[in-house]
Design an enzyme around this catalytic site. Structure first.
Site, PDB file in Angstrom:
ATOM      1  CD  GLU A   1      -2.419   0.514   2.500  1.00 26.90           C
ATOM      2  OE1 GLU A   1      -1.571   0.152   3.592  1.00 26.90           O
ATOM      3  OE2 GLU A   1      -3.524   1.321   3.191  1.00 26.90           O
TER       4      GLU A   1
ATOM      5  CE  LYS B   1      -7.289   0.670   3.932  1.00 27.72           C
ATOM      6  NZ  LYS B   1      -6.061   1.065   4.502  1.00 27.72           N
TER       7      LYS B   1
ATOM      8  CB  CYS C   1      -3.857  -2.372   4.781  1.00 30.77           C
ATOM      9  SG  CYS C   1      -3.164  -2.630   6.474  1.00 30.77           S
TER      10      CYS C   1
HETATM   11  C1  ACM Z   1      -4.182   0.082   7.228  1.00 29.74           C
HETATM   12  O1  ACM Z   1      -5.393  -0.508   6.568  1.00 29.74           O
HETATM   13  N1  ACM Z   1      -2.771   0.572   6.660  1.00 29.74           N
HETATM   14  C2  ACM Z   1      -3.763  -0.244   8.953  1.00 29.74           C
END
Ligand code: ACM
Length: 260
Positions: A38, A108, A141
């Site tokens: 990420e 995301k 993530c």
């Molecule tokens: C995250 O979602 N970067 C912990």
């Protein structure tokens, strides 16, 4: 299919240096799929939404150009996290690239902690992309903590989950065993290492990138605090069979009328 990860240690805001780290890690690698962390080019700990916007790029920016070159050099479909600008909006996104083509972008949907200040929440449906004999879904993530994400990608036909990460909690790598087992899919979690100390924040990232198989086996586990890379050869079609014994199909056995 050869799938793998590159685990780097981004220096905040130093895109050129971070590209060079990845270039070094990819040296000599030929693969079908490579997953990067990420926000691998910008770093993670922004101090404001404005700072995130300043470092963010449109699809087709310098990060896309770097990833296209990486794809050409490795032969791989590349999935990597980047800060994406779209008009006045800023997303924590991942991009899937093969050669000069952008195959897909995922924004995301489950923002973690202060990401809710820095980014807009994802506004596009979860998608599976069929490319070079693989069906690949993307998540980022913290999405690991929402089982609905991998289940949705599985129901849409994913065989491999490409999972760029900047993990700060210790649970994800173990949880991915269950995520893969309950969906019978492969996953590549590409995590970063290092530390971002910025503003009031101090994040240490946990490394241990992981390739997890459809049966929960860990096929590769990266170093906890050093840059790393790894590839492994899989039979992607093992993810098409959801039977765990002659009587139980993990998808068809779901009792949807009992669930919310
Ligand atoms: C995250 O979602 N970067 C912990």
């Amino acid at each position: 299919m050869v799938i793998g990860y590159l685990q780097n240690s981004p220096h905040f805001g130093q895109k050129i240096e971070n590209f060079a780290q990845i270039q070094l890690l990819a040296k000599g690698i030929n693969a079908n799929l490579l997953v990067l962390p990420e926000l691998f080019a910008t770093g993670y700990a922004f101090t404001s939404r404005e700072e995130a916007a300043d470092l963010a790029e449109i699809s087709g920016g310098e990060t896309t150009a770097f990833l296209s070159k990486l794809s050409a050099e490795t032969g791989a479909v590349i999935v990597a996290g980047f800060a994406e600008k779209d008009g006045n909006q800023v997303f924590n996104s991942s991009i899937m690239i093969y050669g000069d083509s952008v195959i897909g972008i995922y924004r995301k949907i489950h923002l973690f902690n202060k990401e809710k200040i820095w980014f807009d929440p994802g506004n596009k449906p979860l998608e599976v992309h069929q490319i070079n004999g693989m069906k690949i879904g993307m998540m980022i993530c913290f999405d690991w903590l929402f089982p609905e994400v991998m289940r949705t990608l599985t129901l849409k036909g994913a065989q491999i989950i490409a999972h760029p990460a900047n993990l700060v909690m210790p649970y994800c790598q173990s949880a991915m065993i269950t995520r893969c087992l309950e969906n019978r899919v492969f996953a590549v979690t590409a995590n970063r290492i290092g530390r971002d100390i910025r503003g009031e924040d101090d994040f240490t990232f946990t490394g241990q990138s992981q390739i997890t198989a459809f049966n929960g086996n860990i096929l590769s586990s990266g170093h906890a605090s050093k840059a790393d890379s790894s590839t492994t050869d899989i039979d992607v079609h093992q993810a098409d069979n959801k039977m765990i014994n002659p009587f139980n199909d993990l998808i068809n056995d779901r009792r949807e009328n009992f669930y919310f």
